[in-house]
Design a protein around this motif. Structure first.
Motif, mmCIF file in Angstrom:
data_model
loop_
_atom_site.group_PDB
_atom_site.id
_atom_site.type_symbol
_atom_site.label_atom_id
_atom_site.label_comp_id
_atom_site.label_asym_id
_atom_site.label_seq_id
_atom_site.Cartn_x
_atom_site.Cartn_y
_atom_site.Cartn_z
ATOM 1 N N TYR A 43 -13.062 6.535 1.665
ATOM 2 C CA TYR A 43 -11.823 6.457 0.894
ATOM 3 C C TYR A 43 -10.643 6.512 1.852
ATOM 4 N N VAL A 44 -9.754 5.550 1.730
ATOM 5 C CA VAL A 44 -8.539 5.528 2.533
ATOM 6 C C VAL A 44 -7.384 5.838 1.592
ATOM 7 N N GLY A 45 -6.766 6.986 1.776
ATOM 8 C CA GLY A 45 -5.660 7.389 0.912
ATOM 9 C C GLY A 45 -4.589 8.092 1.721
ATOM 10 N N MET A 46 -3.366 8.029 1.199
ATOM 11 C CA MET A 46 -2.243 8.682 1.842
ATOM 12 C C MET A 46 -2.077 10.072 1.235
ATOM 13 N N TYR A 47 -1.923 11.068 2.077
ATOM 14 C CA TYR A 47 -1.782 12.448 1.634
ATOM 15 C C TYR A 47 -0.345 12.907 1.872
ATOM 16 N N GLY A 48 0.178 13.631 0.886
ATOM 17 C CA GLY A 48 1.531 14.159 0.993
ATOM 18 C C GLY A 48 1.584 15.595 0.518
ATOM 19 N N ALA A 49 2.584 16.334 0.990
ATOM 20 C CA ALA A 49 2.778 17.725 0.584
ATOM 21 C C ALA A 49 4.273 17.950 0.353
ATOM 22 N N LEU A 88 -2.836 3.271 -1.156
ATOM 23 C CA LEU A 88 -1.802 2.312 -0.773
ATOM 24 C C LEU A 88 -2.321 0.913 -1.075
ATOM 25 N N SER A 89 -1.396 -0.025 -1.267
ATOM 26 C CA SER A 89 -1.808 -1.399 -1.573
ATOM 27 C C SER A 89 -2.511 -2.013 -0.367
ATOM 28 N N TYR A 90 -3.321 -3.017 -0.635
ATOM 29 C CA TYR A 90 -4.097 -3.617 0.435
ATOM 30 C C TYR A 90 -3.285 -4.535 1.343
ATOM 31 N N TRP A 91 -2.524 -5.435 0.789
ATOM 32 C CA TRP A 91 -1.929 -6.460 1.633
ATOM 33 C C TRP A 91 -0.408 -6.460 1.657
ATOM 34 N N GLN A 92 0.239 -5.683 0.811
ATOM 35 C CA GLN A 92 1.702 -5.657 0.819
ATOM 36 C C GLN A 92 2.200 -4.883 2.043
ATOM 37 N N ASN A 123 -0.986 -3.174 7.717
ATOM 38 C CA ASN A 123 -2.360 -3.068 7.229
ATOM 39 C C ASN A 123 -3.307 -3.640 8.281
ATOM 40 N N GLN A 124 -4.363 -2.900 8.583
ATOM 41 C CA GLN A 124 -5.342 -3.357 9.564
ATOM 42 C C GLN A 124 -6.731 -3.317 8.934
#
Length: 173
Positions: A43-49, A88-92, A123-124
């Protein structure tokens, strides 16, 4: 002493059978030894606090986050939210997140505050092996908001990949 035609072929049959069995066993062994090291946590996700004046805080009111103004819901009606985990979106090259905060003020009147956050990223494609699915990693380049409830956002770690670490520190007013 004369030999029958069938008795001469018996040892050849045994030898052929042994040879075939050896080939089959080696084939099974070769296939069994091959292992695919695909990442289980893919899973690739952005984490925030969230914080206020450098102290970790929770948003006590109801928080909903959508992708854009009328986009899909990424976080639905969360209460006492201190951390985020968002895709996050894949290609934007830029994602738009809208934070919708609903609550009641001291006069018991309902309110709704919206703050829009833009995340500029690259995006890579990440490829481990032909046997594993390709995934997309991201690099956060810039973050900005409309500053309704979010004072500022600090990029703590720009690489968004399999690691479960905080990428954004969201500073509230």
């Amino acid at each position: 002493q004369p030999q029958c035609a069938g008795t001469q072929q018996l040892p050849d049959r045994k030898r052929n059978m042994k040879h075939r069995l050896l080939v089959i066993l080696l084939s099974i062994l070769f296939v069994a030894c091959e292992s695919y090291d695909c990442t289980l946590n893919n899973y690739v996700g952005m984490y925030g606090a969230f914080d206020r004046e450098g102290v970790a805080v929770s948003i006590k009111d109801t928080l909903t986050i959508t992708a854009g103004k009328a986009g899909p819901v990424l976080l639905n009606r969360s209460v006492n939210t201190s951390k985020l985990n968002l895709p996050l979106s894949y290609w934007q090259d830029e994602d738009t997140l809208v934070f919708h905060i609903q609550g009641k003020n001291q006069a018991n009147e309902e309110y709704l505050i919206r703050d829009t956050v833009w995340i500029k990223k690259s995006n890579q494609v990440h490829f481990e092996s032909p046997d594993c699915p390709a995934t997309l990693f991201h690099t956060i380049q810039d973050v900005r908001s409309t500053n309704e409830i979010i004072k500022s956002i600090t990029v703590v770690r720009s690489s968004v990949n399999y690691e479960l670490t905080t990428n954004l520190q969201i500073h509230l007013f």
